[in-house]
Design a protein around this motif. Structure first.
Motif, PDB file in Angstrom:
ATOM      1  N   ASN A  78       5.490   8.286 -10.643  1.00  0.00           N
ATOM      2  CA  ASN A  78       6.079   6.944 -10.675  1.00  0.00           C
ATOM      3  C   ASN A  78       6.940   6.714  -9.441  1.00  0.00           C
ATOM      4  O   ASN A  78       7.475   7.664  -8.848  1.00  0.00           O
ATOM      5  CB  ASN A  78       6.942   6.762 -11.928  1.00  0.00           C
ATOM      6  CG  ASN A  78       6.136   6.891 -13.205  1.00  0.00           C
ATOM      7  OD1 ASN A  78       5.106   6.247 -13.353  1.00  0.00           O
ATOM      8  ND2 ASN A  78       6.599   7.735 -14.117  1.00  0.00           N
ATOM      9  N   THR A 125      -3.733  12.214  -2.719  1.00  0.00           N
ATOM     10  CA  THR A 125      -4.402  11.327  -1.758  1.00  0.00           C
ATOM     11  C   THR A 125      -5.494  12.108  -1.031  1.00  0.00           C
ATOM     12  O   THR A 125      -5.538  13.321  -1.014  1.00  0.00           O
ATOM     13  CB  THR A 125      -3.410  10.805  -0.725  1.00  0.00           C
ATOM     14  OG1 THR A 125      -3.082  11.847   0.179  1.00  0.00           O
ATOM     15  CG2 THR A 125      -2.160  10.276  -1.378  1.00  0.00           C
ATOM     16  N   SER A 136       8.258  -5.844  -5.047  1.00  0.00           N
ATOM     17  CA  SER A 136       7.460  -4.804  -5.699  1.00  0.00           C
ATOM     18  C   SER A 136       6.789  -3.888  -4.686  1.00  0.00           C
ATOM     19  O   SER A 136       5.936  -3.081  -5.045  1.00  0.00           O
ATOM     20  CB  SER A 136       6.404  -5.439  -6.606  1.00  0.00           C
ATOM     21  OG  SER A 136       5.469  -6.187  -5.842  1.00  0.00           O
ATOM     22  N   ALA A 137       7.196  -3.987  -3.431  1.00  0.00           N
ATOM     23  CA  ALA A 137       6.615  -3.187  -2.351  1.00  0.00           C
ATOM     24  C   ALA A 137       7.701  -2.355  -1.684  1.00  0.00           C
ATOM     25  O   ALA A 137       8.876  -2.414  -2.054  1.00  0.00           O
ATOM     26  CB  ALA A 137       5.939  -4.100  -1.336  1.00  0.00           C
ATOM     27  N   GLY A 146      -4.927   5.042   2.868  1.00  0.00           N
ATOM     28  CA  GLY A 146      -5.227   4.557   1.533  1.00  0.00           C
ATOM     29  C   GLY A 146      -6.582   3.898   1.395  1.00  0.00           C
ATOM     30  O   GLY A 146      -6.857   3.251   0.376  1.00  0.00           O
ATOM     31  N   ALA A 203       5.190   1.432  -9.092  1.00  0.00           N
ATOM     32  CA  ALA A 203       3.917   2.163  -9.083  1.00  0.00           C
ATOM     33  C   ALA A 203       3.987   3.221 -10.166  1.00  0.00           C
ATOM     34  O   ALA A 203       4.991   3.906 -10.308  1.00  0.00           O
ATOM     35  CB  ALA A 203       3.647   2.810  -7.726  1.00  0.00           C
ATOM     36  N   GLU A 204       2.934   3.324 -10.939  1.00  0.00           N
ATOM     37  CA  GLU A 204       2.890   4.312 -11.998  1.00  0.00           C
ATOM     38  C   GLU A 204       1.446   4.686 -12.263  1.00  0.00           C
ATOM     39  O   GLU A 204       0.519   4.014 -11.817  1.00  0.00           O
ATOM     40  CB  GLU A 204       3.518   3.762 -13.281  1.00  0.00           C
ATOM     41  CG  GLU A 204       2.838   2.534 -13.833  1.00  0.00           C
ATOM     42  CD  GLU A 204       3.514   2.005 -15.074  1.00  0.00           C
ATOM     43  OE1 GLU A 204       4.011   2.829 -15.862  1.00  0.00           O
ATOM     44  OE2 GLU A 204       3.543   0.774 -15.266  1.00  0.00           O
ATOM     45  N   THR A 209       0.831  -1.208   0.000  1.00  0.00           N
ATOM     46  CA  THR A 209       0.000   0.000   0.000  1.00  0.00           C
ATOM     47  C   THR A 209       0.863   1.254   0.000  1.00  0.00           C
ATOM     48  O   THR A 209       0.678   2.161  -0.824  1.00  0.00           O
ATOM     49  CB  THR A 209      -0.925   0.014   1.222  1.00  0.00           C
ATOM     50  OG1 THR A 209      -1.820  -1.108   1.145  1.00  0.00           O
ATOM     51  CG2 THR A 209      -1.724   1.307   1.292  1.00  0.00           C
ATOM     52  N   HIS A 210       1.829   1.327   0.889  1.00  0.00           N
ATOM     53  CA  HIS A 210       2.577   2.575   1.053  1.00  0.00           C
ATOM     54  C   HIS A 210       3.513   2.869  -0.109  1.00  0.00           C
ATOM     55  O   HIS A 210       3.806   4.045  -0.377  1.00  0.00           O
ATOM     56  CB  HIS A 210       3.315   2.574   2.393  1.00  0.00           C
ATOM     57  CG  HIS A 210       2.418   2.877   3.543  1.00  0.00           C
ATOM     58  ND1 HIS A 210       2.055   4.159   3.883  1.00  0.00           N
ATOM     59  CD2 HIS A 210       1.756   2.058   4.402  1.00  0.00           C
ATOM     60  CE1 HIS A 210       1.219   4.119   4.916  1.00  0.00           C
ATOM     61  NE2 HIS A 210       1.020   2.862   5.232  1.00  0.00           N
ATOM     62  N   ARG A 220       2.728   2.758  -3.098  1.00  0.00           N
ATOM     63  CA  ARG A 220       1.916   3.492  -4.071  1.00  0.00           C
ATOM     64  C   ARG A 220       1.964   4.991  -3.829  1.00  0.00           C
ATOM     65  O   ARG A 220       1.650   5.787  -4.721  1.00  0.00           O
ATOM     66  CB  ARG A 220       0.461   3.018  -4.001  1.00  0.00           C
ATOM     67  CG  ARG A 220       0.243   1.594  -4.472  1.00  0.00           C
ATOM     68  CD  ARG A 220      -1.141   1.092  -4.114  1.00  0.00           C
ATOM     69  NE  ARG A 220      -2.151   2.136  -4.157  1.00  0.00           N
ATOM     70  CZ  ARG A 220      -3.133   2.265  -3.264  1.00  0.00           C
ATOM     71  NH1 ARG A 220      -3.223   1.427  -2.236  1.00  0.00           N
ATOM     72  NH2 ARG A 220      -4.013   3.225  -3.390  1.00  0.00           N
ATOM     73  N   PHE A 221       2.358   5.397  -2.628  1.00  0.00           N
ATOM     74  CA  PHE A 221       2.392   6.810  -2.269  1.00  0.00           C
ATOM     75  C   PHE A 221       3.827   7.308  -2.083  1.00  0.00           C
ATOM     76  O   PHE A 221       4.055   8.338  -1.460  1.00  0.00           O
ATOM     77  CB  PHE A 221       1.562   7.040  -1.012  1.00  0.00           C
ATOM     78  CG  PHE A 221       0.133   6.611  -1.165  1.00  0.00           C
ATOM     79  CD1 PHE A 221      -0.774   7.396  -1.865  1.00  0.00           C
ATOM     80  CD2 PHE A 221      -0.302   5.396  -0.652  1.00  0.00           C
ATOM     81  CE1 PHE A 221      -2.091   6.986  -2.032  1.00  0.00           C
ATOM     82  CE2 PHE A 221      -1.619   4.987  -0.813  1.00  0.00           C
ATOM     83  CZ  PHE A 221      -2.517   5.779  -1.511  1.00  0.00           C
ATOM     84  N   THR A 273      -0.210   9.850   4.076  1.00  0.00           N
ATOM     85  CA  THR A 273       0.762   9.176   3.229  1.00  0.00           C
ATOM     86  C   THR A 273       1.913  10.143   2.985  1.00  0.00           C
ATOM     87  O   THR A 273       1.773  11.357   3.132  1.00  0.00           O
ATOM     88  CB  THR A 273       0.134   8.736   1.898  1.00  0.00           C
ATOM     89  OG1 THR A 273      -0.471   9.871   1.260  1.00  0.00           O
ATOM     90  CG2 THR A 273      -0.919   7.661   2.142  1.00  0.00           C
TER      91      THR A 273
END
Length: 373
Positions: free
Chosen positions: A355, A371, A110-111, A265, A364-365, A72-73, A75-76, A298
């Protein structure tokens, strides 16, 4: 490779950022003032040292919760974080740290990177719990060493006024565990003594600690007068902008954290924070009695909030990336320079996130977004 306005330790450069095998290999370009163009701004990835949850998951749930939080994080713009616990009984704390250790053995690439644990309690003052559950108690080094075998504790919050804690601070410092002061009723003098014994920061400055009065400066006064580092939640709910400006003038390496909960989020509604039920509404998270209980903040919004207070983009970036990395002694993170991890965020000219790269991997893109935190 990415092209744009690149924030390096030496200042802004307009050019290309290259990486190989997850590390920055070189940066080509010339000095530039990014206000003179609309090209993307490339900043070091954000580093959040106080994360309880996100995406509907709470770290204290254990199991797969941390994977959800890290996914989740990122993404921000948070490319590194510390999984932060809540005050709990010994069995629950051991269970959660065991699950964190299991995740760290095979993390999601990917995180967000999970750098380790921020143990927030249970070694805090029962009279200053804030939103922490009522399991506070003094700590002993043998118990903490056993927890360190389950997962790496990088940062530990405690109340210095509890019996034996000055000695405990020394013992932890010798073992490389950074100690922050928080959830404390300690006096100015007790705060200064803790710093002299090896404490090196303050947890969510101003919140859950004895306040500043001109005849009783309290823990806030100790931080403002003596701290090199302290964390602060810049969501504009936890701390008044005027107090934030005062802290920014006083503490050289004040850095931002989210203190985010499972509600980050996510839409308004009911969520968990440790053993508490909390409600997200009107941009905040509260217990049933109205007590602030973490945040929905975020890190990309934290950046915009700091710029809104008058910091330059470079100054705000330092407080979200370079300073927390240096606090942990991680000079391979929090900066865009040759040899550092290729962790970066790309923003448009309005500071909306475009990105996110972790180790050179695009994770992330999308279109510019703001937010709701």
């Amino acid at each position: 490779m990415r092209y744009g306005n690149i924030l390096t330790p030496e200042g802004w450069r307009l050019g290309e950022l290259h990486w190989q095998d997850g590390r920055i290999s070189r940066i080509d370009g010339e000095a530039v003032d990014p206000q003179h163009n609309d090209l993307p701004r490339l900043l070091p990835g954000f580093i959040d040292l106080h994360v309880h949850g996100g995406g509907g998951a709470d770290v204290m749930q254990g199991g797969t919760a941390l994977a959800t939080v890290a996914a989740t994080h990122v993404r921000f713009g948070t490319t590194s974080l510390l999984a932060t616990t809540m005050t709990a009984g010994d069995d629950e704390t051991r269970r959660v740290l065991g699950d964190i250790g299991h995740y760290l053995a095979s993390p999601d690439e990917s995180a967000s990177r999970v750098l380790g644990v921020h143990l927030e309690g249970p070694y805090i003052n029962p009279g200053k719990l804030g939103a922490q559950p009522p399991h506070a108690r003094p700590g002993v080094i043998q118990e903490i060493e056993a927890l360190c075998e389950l997962a790496p504790i990088e940062l530990l919050t405690l109340a210095p006024e509890l019996a034996g804690h000055l000695t405990l601070i020394e013992q932890l410092s010798e073992r490389g565990v950074r100690v922050q002061l928080g959830h404390t009723l300690g006096s100015y003098e007790e705060g200064v003594a803790a710093l002299e014994h090896g404490a090196c920061g303050f947890t969510h400055l101003f919140n859950a600690m004895s306040g500043l009065h001109h005849r009783a400066p309290g823990m806030v006064g100790a931080a403002m007068a003596h701290a090199e580092y302290a964390e602060l939640i810049p969501d504009l709910l936890h701390v008044h902008p005027g107090a934030m400006r005062a802290a920014l003038r006083c503490i050289p390496h004040l850095y931002a954290v989210t203190d985010s909960t499972a509600a980050a989020g996510m839409p308004d509604g009911e969520y968990r924070l440790g053993e508490h039920a909390v409600t997200k509404c009107l941009g905040g998270v509260r217990l049933a009695d109205g007590t602030l209980a973490g945040s929905t903040l975020t890190m990309d919004q934290a950046l915009r909030n700091l710029v809104g207070l008058g910091l330059t983009l470079a100054e705000a970036s330092d407080r979200l990336s370079r300073f927390p990395a240096e606090f942990l002694g991680r000079h391979d993170l929090g900066r865009l320079e040759a040899g550092a991890h290729a962790d970066l965020v790309e923003l448009d000219s309005r500071l909306n996130l475009l990105n996110v790269h972790v180790g050179g991997r695009l994770v992330a893109e999308g279109e510019s977004r703001v937010t709701d935190a």
